[in-house]
Design an enzyme around this catalytic site. Structure first.
Site, PDB file in Angstrom:
ATOM      1  N   LEU A   1     -55.444  71.813  15.386  1.00 26.92           N
ATOM      2  CA  LEU A   1     -54.292  71.166  16.022  1.00 26.92           C
ATOM      3  C   LEU A   1     -54.337  69.656  15.789  1.00 26.92           C
ATOM      4  O   LEU A   1     -55.374  69.111  15.399  1.00 26.92           O
ATOM      5  CB  LEU A   1     -54.319  71.500  17.522  1.00 26.92           C
ATOM      6  CG  LEU A   1     -54.142  73.012  17.819  1.00 26.92           C
ATOM      7  CD1 LEU A   1     -54.564  73.348  19.240  1.00 26.92           C
ATOM      8  CD2 LEU A   1     -52.697  73.433  17.570  1.00 26.92           C
ATOM      9  N   PRO A   2     -53.205  68.958  16.048  1.00 30.71           N
ATOM     10  CA  PRO A   2     -53.163  67.537  15.682  1.00 30.71           C
ATOM     11  C   PRO A   2     -54.177  66.635  16.411  1.00 30.71           C
ATOM     12  O   PRO A   2     -54.880  65.869  15.761  1.00 30.71           O
ATOM     13  CB  PRO A   2     -51.725  67.125  16.037  1.00 30.71           C
ATOM     14  CG  PRO A   2     -50.935  68.395  15.981  1.00 30.71           C
ATOM     15  CD  PRO A   2     -51.876  69.470  16.436  1.00 30.71           C
TER      16      PRO A   2
ATOM     17  N   THR B   1     -59.596  67.257  14.517  1.00 28.43           N
ATOM     18  CA  THR B   1     -60.312  65.990  14.740  1.00 28.43           C
ATOM     19  C   THR B   1     -59.790  65.398  16.041  1.00 28.43           C
ATOM     20  O   THR B   1     -58.612  65.032  16.126  1.00 28.43           O
ATOM     21  CB  THR B   1     -60.049  64.989  13.597  1.00 28.43           C
ATOM     22  OG1 THR B   1     -60.465  65.576  12.374  1.00 28.43           O
ATOM     23  CG2 THR B   1     -60.811  63.694  13.820  1.00 28.43           C
TER      24      THR B   1
ATOM     25  N   LYS C   1     -67.776  63.194  12.783  1.00 29.61           N
ATOM     26  CA  LYS C   1     -66.512  63.065  12.047  1.00 29.61           C
ATOM     27  C   LYS C   1     -65.951  61.639  12.177  1.00 29.61           C
ATOM     28  O   LYS C   1     -65.507  61.030  11.203  1.00 29.61           O
ATOM     29  CB  LYS C   1     -65.521  64.102  12.601  1.00 29.61           C
ATOM     30  CG  LYS C   1     -64.111  63.994  12.076  1.00 29.61           C
ATOM     31  CD  LYS C   1     -63.998  64.372  10.621  1.00 29.61           C
ATOM     32  CE  LYS C   1     -62.596  64.144  10.093  1.00 29.61           C
ATOM     33  NZ  LYS C   1     -62.492  64.301   8.667  1.00 29.61           N
TER      34      LYS C   1
ATOM     35  N   LYS D   1     -55.348  57.212  13.109  1.00 32.63           N
ATOM     36  CA  LYS D   1     -55.731  57.972  14.317  1.00 32.63           C
ATOM     37  C   LYS D   1     -57.260  58.030  14.429  1.00 32.63           C
ATOM     38  O   LYS D   1     -57.824  57.762  15.495  1.00 32.63           O
ATOM     39  CB  LYS D   1     -55.166  59.399  14.240  1.00 32.63           C
ATOM     40  CG  LYS D   1     -55.513  60.261  15.445  1.00 32.63           C
ATOM     41  CD  LYS D   1     -55.272  61.752  15.209  1.00 32.63           C
ATOM     42  CE  LYS D   1     -56.441  62.418  14.546  1.00 32.63           C
ATOM     43  NZ  LYS D   1     -56.432  63.880  14.545  1.00 32.63           N
TER      44      LYS D   1
HETATM   45  P1  NAD Z   1     -50.459  69.200  10.763  1.00 27.21           P
HETATM   46  O1  NAD Z   1     -49.625  68.361  11.656  1.00 27.21           O
HETATM   47  O2  NAD Z   1     -50.015  69.508   9.373  1.00 27.21           O
HETATM   48  O3  NAD Z   1     -50.754  70.632  11.499  1.00 27.21           O
HETATM   49  C1  NAD Z   1     -50.901  70.809  12.878  1.00 27.21           C
HETATM   50  C2  NAD Z   1     -50.177  72.101  13.255  1.00 27.21           C
HETATM   51  O4  NAD Z   1     -50.403  72.369  14.651  1.00 27.21           O
HETATM   52  C3  NAD Z   1     -48.640  72.012  13.068  1.00 27.21           C
HETATM   53  O5  NAD Z   1     -48.212  73.045  12.203  1.00 27.21           O
HETATM   54  C4  NAD Z   1     -48.091  72.172  14.493  1.00 27.21           C
HETATM   55  O6  NAD Z   1     -46.874  72.874  14.540  1.00 27.21           O
HETATM   56  C5  NAD Z   1     -49.215  72.964  15.155  1.00 27.21           C
HETATM   57  N1  NAD Z   1     -49.213  72.869  16.604  1.00 27.21           N
HETATM   58  C6  NAD Z   1     -49.108  71.748  17.387  1.00 27.21           C
HETATM   59  N2  NAD Z   1     -49.167  72.090  18.689  1.00 27.21           N
HETATM   60  C7  NAD Z   1     -49.300  73.447  18.736  1.00 27.21           C
HETATM   61  C8  NAD Z   1     -49.402  74.382  19.797  1.00 27.21           C
HETATM   62  N3  NAD Z   1     -49.365  74.006  21.062  1.00 27.21           N
HETATM   63  N4  NAD Z   1     -49.517  75.699  19.481  1.00 27.21           N
HETATM   64  C9  NAD Z   1     -49.544  76.098  18.182  1.00 27.21           C
HETATM   65  N5  NAD Z   1     -49.450  75.247  17.138  1.00 27.21           N
HETATM   66  C10 NAD Z   1     -49.331  73.944  17.415  1.00 27.21           C
HETATM   67  O7  NAD Z   1     -51.887  68.496  10.745  1.00 27.21           O
HETATM   68  P2  NAD Z   1     -53.100  68.732   9.690  1.00 27.21           P
HETATM   69  O8  NAD Z   1     -53.023  67.764   8.572  1.00 27.21           O
HETATM   70  O9  NAD Z   1     -53.213  70.201   9.410  1.00 27.21           O
HETATM   71  O10 NAD Z   1     -54.331  68.271  10.609  1.00 27.21           O
HETATM   72  C11 NAD Z   1     -54.847  69.075  11.646  1.00 27.21           C
HETATM   73  C12 NAD Z   1     -56.133  68.436  12.144  1.00 27.21           C
HETATM   74  O11 NAD Z   1     -57.075  68.331  11.063  1.00 27.21           O
HETATM   75  C13 NAD Z   1     -55.936  67.005  12.689  1.00 27.21           C
HETATM   76  O12 NAD Z   1     -56.740  66.850  13.829  1.00 27.21           O
HETATM   77  C14 NAD Z   1     -56.421  66.127  11.527  1.00 27.21           C
HETATM   78  O13 NAD Z   1     -56.897  64.872  11.960  1.00 27.21           O
HETATM   79  C15 NAD Z   1     -57.519  66.981  10.931  1.00 27.21           C
HETATM   80  N6  NAD Z   1     -57.824  66.720   9.509  1.00 27.21           N
HETATM   81  C16 NAD Z   1     -56.800  66.558   8.602  1.00 27.21           C
HETATM   82  C17 NAD Z   1     -57.124  66.330   7.262  1.00 27.21           C
HETATM   83  C18 NAD Z   1     -56.026  66.146   6.213  1.00 27.21           C
HETATM   84  O14 NAD Z   1     -56.344  65.763   5.084  1.00 27.21           O
HETATM   85  N7  NAD Z   1     -54.765  66.440   6.534  1.00 27.21           N
HETATM   86  C19 NAD Z   1     -58.465  66.276   6.849  1.00 27.21           C
HETATM   87  C20 NAD Z   1     -59.472  66.476   7.786  1.00 27.21           C
HETATM   88  C21 NAD Z   1     -59.136  66.699   9.119  1.00 27.21           C
END
Ligand code: NAD
Length: 297
Positions: free
Chosen positions: A65-66, A94, A169, A244
């Protein structure tokens, strides 16, 4: 067959859930976004109508999740009241260390095993199943956590007890944020001095300036073909996400009384780049700001 509930199917979670399904596990997926959920179904996951439905007969629950508030509310309101007590709960988002520890203690009090297991590697590694996981959990639970993570991972390391995965992290991404700015400043200076930045890359890659930001993710187009610099800084790891993580590091440093002046400066520079319109670009696009250019749409 292991039944896995996967909650959060965005840029990262979509590929991770697909790899769980590819490994032969029965995946019940849920996301608030219908498009994300449909994509996961296309990749072999089952479709759940809610978090409660996804987790109700799971052996393992994975969340991606975000940020902290999403994780706190999804666990308190939906996962803990509905998952079987035998389910292993693994949060890969994260988030701040404090939220991770709070969710861990609520989960433990309700009779669950829980791990914070954030990842490093980005969307390409999420799709390829080659993420690095840093895990905070009880030592006795680590083997089971490793087994759940296996189809998504190239390396899984236990950092320590609950919250230690998030601490690792945040510290790792502070190094990354700072080192990327250092590399970008050096490339911009090389250009001003009339030195070909590609030649500088070749030299510094074999000298003491060598680091991941330079040799695996070069912000100057050309030397590293897979780097986002070669596709107008699209995809990759968004500046907004780096910001973030740097904010999380600063908040953690303030609470712990740690001095992190370069982390604070890096946060300020990415915040400025975000204000200039670079928030959706890969974080290595900060090179353009340091060259005196505004971000290209
Ligand atoms: P994203 O915004 O693409 O995905 C998050 C998903 O969570 C969305 O599809 C959203 O609809 C869903 N969501 C939100 N609230 C919800 C709920 N209550 N119930 C069900 N679904 C829900 O974000 P991302 O890029 O996939 O990142 C996710 C996590 O991974 C973050 O914490 C980010 O910091 C971490 N991260 C991202 C990367 C990257 O390169 N994108 C790398 C390492 C870590």
């Amino acid at each position: 067959m292991t039944r896995v509930a996967f909650i959060g199917l965005g840029n990262m979670g979509g590929g991770m859930a697909a790899n769980q399904a590819k490994a032969g596990r029965e995946v019940m997926a849920f996301d608030l976004s219908a498009a994300a959920l449909d994509k996961a179904v296309g990749a072999g996951c089952g479709k759940a109508a809610s978090v409660a439905e996804a987790v109700k007969s799971a052996d393992a629950v994975i969340t991606m999740l975000p940020a902290g508030p999403h994780v706190r509310s999804v666990y308190a309101e939906q996962i803990l009241p509905n998952a079987p007590k035998s389910a292993l709960l693994v949060d890969c988002s994260t988030i701040d260390v404090e939220s991770a520890r709070a969710v861990a203690s609520q989960a433990k009090a309700a009779g669950f095993r829980f791990a914070d297991a954030p990842v490093s590697g980005g969307t390409a590694a999420a799709d390829a199943g080659t993420l690095a996981f840093m895990v905070g959990c009880d030592e006795a639970d680590f083997a089971a956590v490793e087994e759940v993570i296996k189809p998504m991972s190239r390396a899984t390391i236990r950092a320590g007890d609950h919250g230690a995965g998030q601490a690792a992290k945040i510290c790792n991404n502070m190094v990354l944020g700072i080192s990327m700015i250092g590399v970008c400043e050096a490339l911009a200076l090389a250009e001003k001095l009339g030195l070909d930045p590609v030649k500088f890359h070749e030299i510094s890659s074999q000298s003491s300036g060598q680091c991941w930001s330079l040799t695996s993710y070069c912000p100057w187009p050309g030397p590293v073909p897979t780097a986002p610099s070669n596709r107008n800084y699209e995809g990759g790891f968004a500046t907004g996400m780096m910001l973030k993580d740097l904010k999380l590091a600063q908040e953690a440093a303030a609470k712990a009384g740690a001095a992190t002046p370069l982390g604070a400066t890096a946060e300020g520079l990415y915040a400025l780049f975000d204000r200039l319109g670079g928030g959706g670009k890969d974080f290595s696009a900060i090179l353009e700001m340091l060259r005196g250019n505004t971000p290209q749409a």
